[in-house]
Scaffold this active site. Sequence first.
Site, PDB file in Angstrom:
ATOM      1  N   HIS A  98       0.832  -1.205   0.000  1.00 22.70           N
ATOM      2  CA  HIS A  98       0.000   0.000   0.000  1.00 22.70           C
ATOM      3  C   HIS A  98       0.864   1.251   0.000  1.00 22.70           C
ATOM      4  O   HIS A  98       2.012   1.236   0.444  1.00 22.70           O
ATOM      5  CB  HIS A  98      -0.947   0.018   1.211  1.00 22.70           C
ATOM      6  CG  HIS A  98      -0.237  -0.017   2.527  1.00 22.70           C
ATOM      7  ND1 HIS A  98       0.211  -1.192   3.094  1.00 22.70           N
ATOM      8  CD2 HIS A  98       0.116   0.969   3.389  1.00 22.70           C
ATOM      9  CE1 HIS A  98       0.804  -0.921   4.243  1.00 22.70           C
ATOM     10  NE2 HIS A  98       0.772   0.386   4.451  1.00 22.70           N
ATOM     11  N   HIS A 100       0.742   5.408   1.152  1.00 31.77           N
ATOM     12  CA  HIS A 100       0.065   6.454   1.922  1.00 31.77           C
ATOM     13  C   HIS A 100       0.099   7.757   1.138  1.00 31.77           C
ATOM     14  O   HIS A 100       1.153   8.139   0.611  1.00 31.77           O
ATOM     15  CB  HIS A 100       0.804   6.735   3.237  1.00 31.77           C
ATOM     16  CG  HIS A 100       0.851   5.586   4.193  1.00 31.77           C
ATOM     17  ND1 HIS A 100       0.074   5.545   5.337  1.00 31.77           N
ATOM     18  CD2 HIS A 100       1.577   4.443   4.198  1.00 31.77           C
ATOM     19  CE1 HIS A 100       0.346   4.429   6.010  1.00 31.77           C
ATOM     20  NE2 HIS A 100       1.256   3.742   5.334  1.00 31.77           N
TER      21      HIS A 100
HETATM   22  P1  DGP Z   1       2.030   0.821   7.380  1.00 34.41           P
HETATM   23  O1  DGP Z   1       2.704   1.250   8.660  1.00 34.41           O
HETATM   24  O2  DGP Z   1       2.651   1.462   6.168  1.00 34.41           O
HETATM   25  O3  DGP Z   1       1.905  -0.687   7.254  1.00 34.41           O
HETATM   26  O4  DGP Z   1       0.578   1.456   7.454  1.00 34.41           O
HETATM   27  C1  DGP Z   1      -0.565   0.767   7.846  1.00 34.41           C
HETATM   28  C2  DGP Z   1      -1.668   1.767   8.002  1.00 34.41           C
HETATM   29  O5  DGP Z   1      -2.897   1.088   7.944  1.00 34.41           O
HETATM   30  C3  DGP Z   1      -1.663   2.525   9.340  1.00 34.41           C
HETATM   31  O6  DGP Z   1      -1.444   3.923   9.095  1.00 34.41           O
HETATM   32  C4  DGP Z   1      -3.040   2.310   9.924  1.00 34.41           C
HETATM   33  C5  DGP Z   1      -3.828   1.722   8.775  1.00 34.41           C
HETATM   34  N1  DGP Z   1      -4.789   0.702   9.163  1.00 34.41           N
HETATM   35  C6  DGP Z   1      -4.534  -0.414   9.911  1.00 34.41           C
HETATM   36  N2  DGP Z   1      -5.670  -1.147  10.055  1.00 34.41           N
HETATM   37  C7  DGP Z   1      -6.651  -0.487   9.363  1.00 34.41           C
HETATM   38  C8  DGP Z   1      -8.028  -0.742   9.138  1.00 34.41           C
HETATM   39  O7  DGP Z   1      -8.606  -1.744   9.579  1.00 34.41           O
HETATM   40  N3  DGP Z   1      -8.707   0.164   8.395  1.00 34.41           N
HETATM   41  C9  DGP Z   1      -8.100   1.283   7.870  1.00 34.41           C
HETATM   42  N4  DGP Z   1      -8.857   2.109   7.159  1.00 34.41           N
HETATM   43  N5  DGP Z   1      -6.798   1.561   8.062  1.00 34.41           N
HETATM   44  C10 DGP Z   1      -6.081   0.691   8.799  1.00 34.41           C
END
Ligand code: DGP
Length: 136
Positions: A98, A100
């Site tokens: 993913h 950001h």
């Molecule tokens: P990373 O550290 O790059 O793996 O970012 C993971 C991101 O995913 C973190 O900023 C929070 C987000 N995240 C984790 N669980 C969920 C979820 O269930 N729903 C959404 N919308 N975001 C989530």
Amino acid sequence: MGSIFSRIVKGELPAARIYEDDDTLAFLDINPASRGHTLVICKEEYPDLLSVPPNLVVAVTRTTQRVARAITSAFQPDGFNIVQNNGAAAGQVVFHFHVHIIPRWEGDRVLAYWRPGKVEKSELQEIADQIKAHID
Ligand code: DGP
């Protein structure tokens, strides 16, 4: 069962969805660094940039640009960061590729940056050569 993001793709978990096409999905980050902090994923599950096929990197990049334009139009940030974490040491928490999109406003201090280091010019070429030897 798959990753949390695969469950969002399938509609098994809720998310504030923004955009989707055949290969990608964009939705709001549940722990936003700033207003409009968005995640762009490829629907198929690959853990990181090293494992995702190039055509899906292209698809995710295209969606990232499209959504970044929409965020800019909606909220007029002063800028935005594109962040893509690979590996726990780099802060990756969800092992489903993913990107950001983090909208930024002057002085918001929502992201920490790397500390600029120092290196000898000769060492730079040595390091470049080490990497070059591994390019496919
Ligand atoms: P990373 O550290 O790059 O793996 O970012 C993971 C991101 O995913 C973190 O900023 C929070 C987000 N995240 C984790 N669980 C969920 C979820 O269930 N729903 C959404 N919308 N975001 C989530």
